[in-house]
Scaffold this active site. Sequence first.
Site, PDB file in Angstrom:
ATOM      1  N   ASP A   1      36.275  86.645  39.432  1.00  0.00           N
ATOM      2  CA  ASP A   1      36.113  85.236  38.523  1.00  0.00           C
ATOM      3  C   ASP A   1      37.025  85.584  36.969  1.00  0.00           C
ATOM      4  O   ASP A   1      37.973  86.370  37.140  1.00  0.00           O
ATOM      5  CB  ASP A   1      34.904  85.366  37.837  1.00  0.00           C
ATOM      6  CG  ASP A   1      34.286  83.877  37.564  1.00  0.00           C
ATOM      7  OD1 ASP A   1      35.265  83.073  37.324  1.00  0.00           O
ATOM      8  OD2 ASP A   1      33.023  83.638  37.313  1.00  0.00           O
TER       9      ASP A   1
HETATM   10  C1  BGC Z   1      33.429  80.353  36.342  1.00  0.00           C
HETATM   11  C2  BGC Z   1      34.006  80.079  37.831  1.00  0.00           C
HETATM   12  C3  BGC Z   1      35.037  79.086  37.867  1.00  0.00           C
HETATM   13  C4  BGC Z   1      36.328  79.779  37.142  1.00  0.00           C
HETATM   14  C5  BGC Z   1      37.489  79.070  37.061  1.00  0.00           C
HETATM   15  C6  BGC Z   1      34.858  80.627  35.532  1.00  0.00           C
HETATM   16  O1  BGC Z   1      34.288  80.632  34.119  1.00  0.00           O
HETATM   17  O2  BGC Z   1      32.651  81.281  36.166  1.00  0.00           O
HETATM   18  O3  BGC Z   1      32.871  79.589  38.561  1.00  0.00           O
HETATM   19  O4  BGC Z   1      35.524  78.937  39.224  1.00  0.00           O
HETATM   20  O5  BGC Z   1      35.953  79.840  35.675  1.00  0.00           O
HETATM   21  O6  BGC Z   1      37.570  77.687  36.222  1.00  0.00           O
END
Ligand code: BGC
Length: 726
Positions: free
Chosen positions: A276
């Site tokens: 993540d």
């Molecule tokens: C989220 C993810 C997301 C990523 C990219 C993160 O803050 O937890 O679910 O895919 O950002 O935007």
Amino acid sequence: MPKLSVAALLATTALGLGAPVLAATPATPAKNPDARAAATEARMTDDERFSLLSGIMPVAFPGMAAVTIPPGVKPSAGYVPGVPRLGVPALRETDASLGVSNVMQMRPGDVATALPSGLSLAASFNPDLAYRGGAMVGGEARAKGFNVLLAGGMNLTRDPRNGRNFEYLGEDPLLAGVLAGESIRGVQSQGVISTIKHFALNAQETLRMTVDARIDPAAHRESDLLAFEIGIERGQPGSVMCAYNQVNGAYACGNDPLLNGVLKGDWAYKGWVMSDWGAVHDVGYFAAGLDQQSGSQLDKARFFDGPLKAEVAAGRVSKARVSDAVRRVLRSIYAVGADWEPVDTAIDYAANGQVAREAATQGVVLLKNDGALPLAASAKSILVVGGYADAGVMSGGGSSQVSPVGGQATYIPSGGPGFMEVLGRQVIVPSSPLRALRKALPDAKVSFDSGYAPEAAVLAAAKADVVVVFATQWQSEGVDSGSLTLANGQDALIAAVAKANPNVVVVLETGNPVAMPWLGEVKAVVEAWYPGQEGGAAIADVLTGAVSPSGRLPMTFPKSLAQTPHPVLAGYGAPEGTALAVDYKEGAEVGYRWLAAKGETPLFAFGHGLSYTRFEHGAPALAASGKSVTAKFSVANVGARAGADVPQLYLVSAAGKPLKRLAGFSRVDLKPGETREVSVTVDPRLLANWRDDKWRIAGGAYRFALGRSAEDLGAPVEVVLKAAAW
Ligand code: BGC
């Protein structure tokens, strides 16, 4: 004020650079992706190998570590350069499951079809709809030039206050796993790689960057991990995104038992693990099973570049492990057929809007109906109150936020300084239930009162035949709600209107269960979730009876937080960075299973949902074959309208031990008078427990009950199973 972590804030924040609308040529999944990946990897230089192991967030943002964005790269969530010499495409990554997101207009003017929330999809209990929704979003991603969709969010609901529940698929491992898998299959049918996320136990947003989610590993296998296991088997996602939080003492993205042990070991997962955004804290995560560092400028270092090269040079990480990580990325590109170059293509938004409409309609759950619905043809004066129903419908915030076709109808500021002002906006998606009701009921006078002055709403309510009150609850990534109470005095508004008019219908647009202190005073309650860009029309279809409601709750609506395993939300209000451990003592007994174990009755049970027609279920006939059980039964529509039923088969005791597990379900569309034979085969893991590294079925009698919800079950029937282990 919403409390997003800095990483989340940066991850969802960008300045727009503008971009053309792109689309693509067809993709061809490779026949032997492993062999092809091995051959390509063997031809790579070390620099090329390492270039695939970390990416950036290709957006410029003041205050974020400087990053070079290659020319022509569109602003989005993620970018990993390709190796053109070998035909390896760049990974062009965007969020997410509810539509191609465009958070904070990072691509000014770029819209996409906004599906209803994940909970709405889960309420449909419809795997085919999940597939078609996934294919629709995957197709739009492709047409916009993205070959990786950061979709497949499916953390189980362990807390009804979790701000991201709306993105996910409810509290049951079978339901969540099946729907996530089908949605991923749909995405990948378009030559776009999908993730499944967030692995694992990202069960609350509060302190998500530090919280240690503790659980008995066996119970984890039977709950959240089972949901992932089913989702991965069905969907074959090219990538697994590991979570921000810790699991049993180690960060999820550096968690050897989870990544190397369960995912790549026991499940033999062949794709790659991506982090993540802002979830990598150490180069050692590579050895623990993480293959790729996403949005690396959000971490303290680009760990999977210079620091990882140094580890390899020092002999602490083998070259074979680097090759393994690279092959995993390549394998998924080839297996999905994601190696295409973007080509300009238009998107048929009208056709895609129909998918959003169907999804919204199937997701609406009729919770209570004392005869007020469908709206009587005799109702000549209908008052609509509150919920911004004149403008549109509520949506959820964070990285999944879609900029809908037609643009935002309006937004409600939730406050906060700087970027929080934009991130904290409650976006109203332009599908007005008020306008849809007026269109559907041309002979009735449909008036509107915003609800801001309850006294005025009460006066108007006293003069109307029927009052439909819309109540909203905004939820967002990064923020949990502190309670189940509707904000801004909406409970008082509903109660006051209900005193003035005997025919009140409440429509909820929420991202979670809410308390309903006025439940006894109103005639009907409809849960419409965040219904997406066709939500107003779908709500009107259900209210007017053009469609019989068919959604079923994918999560328990408790009477109060006291009924849940965690009445107090751990860490709520503590500053970001606070160390915290949450003990998921309920283990695999999540949601309805917890209530069953405690002998408690909820406000509305998992699986509950009413219809305008009536269904009858025949007694299920059970047959055991090896580790598997099949149930056959009839479902009849004995009412006067067409409708869809969702018969649910629950395991209610296993080898003499009482329990409650959804063992299978089906969604059956039936005309009035029609009967259908249904067959449901039970996944053996739902009959088993995970003990000593194996699934184990204890020999003995297994009882099943067919029902309409976890609380509304028919007579149990029994089958005897032999002991088994695998
Ligand atoms: C989220 C993810 C997301 C990523 C990219 C993160 O803050 O937890 O679910 O895919 O950002 O935007």
